[in-house]
Design an enzyme around this catalytic site. Structure first.
Site, PDB file in Angstrom:
ATOM      1  N   GLU A 154     -13.341  59.903 -49.597  1.00  0.00           N
ATOM      2  CA  GLU A 154     -13.004  58.751 -50.433  1.00  0.00           C
ATOM      3  C   GLU A 154     -13.397  57.526 -49.615  1.00  0.00           C
ATOM      4  OE1 GLU A 154     -12.291  59.457 -53.459  1.00  0.00           O
ATOM      5  OE2 GLU A 154     -11.959  61.566 -53.006  1.00  0.00           O
TER       6      GLU A 154
ATOM      7  N   HIS B  58      -9.840  62.771 -56.933  1.00  0.00           N
ATOM      8  CA  HIS B  58     -10.244  61.631 -56.102  1.00  0.00           C
ATOM      9  C   HIS B  58      -9.326  61.455 -54.897  1.00  0.00           C
ATOM     10  CE1 HIS B  58     -13.449  60.614 -58.780  1.00  0.00           C
ATOM     11  NE2 HIS B  58     -12.620  60.461 -59.785  1.00  0.00           N
TER      12      HIS B  58
END
Length: 187
Positions: free
Chosen positions: A15, A165
């Site tokens: 990320e 995510h």
């Protein structure tokens, strides 16, 4: 058969700092989480995991878009290690597993690692070989279209586990996809 036991797929998901308004150009994005699993090629089990938040230096304040997308909060990264220290710890884990191949969903993670290593003047920690699992998934289906990880899970009938995510959760989910396409035949 003995040598195969020592081979691994290092599945990594990153990320990074991001925005939806152009305030962070792609060449200034920085890794804020490394999620990784060592998938054993012989057993298809995860033998080790790594998760580390990283404190960005170019854009230290997360955008609300980034926080909403990743669920990573400002306090998660404020006291986190900086990239060079985080890579050092990650490399210690990697070195415990001989004969691994670096894998990710697409080429983004490899490019982001190269970019951050260059910016921080840190050696690239992986072997040159890289497997793009997103591409292998399309080849498995016999299509040219690329799919997002969540859609790939859905197409295979595998439940998305954890938070989409988030590096560590996505790495685990990508490992589930890779295990499936390597051990199942198309019916």
């Amino acid at each position: 058969m003995k040598t195969q036991i020592s081979h691994y797929f290092l599945i990594v998901d990153l990320e990074a700092t991001c925005c939806n308004n152009g305030s962070i150009p792609s060449h200034e994005m920085e890794i804020i989480e490394i999620g990784a699993v060592m998938l054993n090629r012989a057993t298809w089990k995860i033998d080790s995991e790594f998760q580390q938040f990283i404190q960005p230096v170019r854009h230290p304040q997360l955008t609300s878009f980034c926080t909403e997308l990743t669920s990573i909060r400002q306090q998660d990264i404020n006291q986190a290690l900086r990239f060079p220290e985080a890579i050092s710890g990650f490399k210690e884990l990697i070195d415990l597993f001989p004969n691994y191949i670096f894998c990710s969903w697409g080429n983004y993670d490899k490019k982001q690692f190269l970019q951050d290593c260059q910016f921080h003047n840190v050696p690239y920690p992986f072997t040159p070989e890289h497997i793009n699992i997103k591409k292998e998934f399309s080849e498995y289906l016999g299509v040219s279209k690329g799919f997002g990880m969540a859609m790939a899970l859905e197409l295979l009938g595998i439940e998305l586990k954890g938070i989409h995510h988030r590096g560590i959760d996505d790495a685990r989910n990508i490992a589930a996809i890779y295990k499936y396409i390597k051990t199942q035949k198309i019916s």
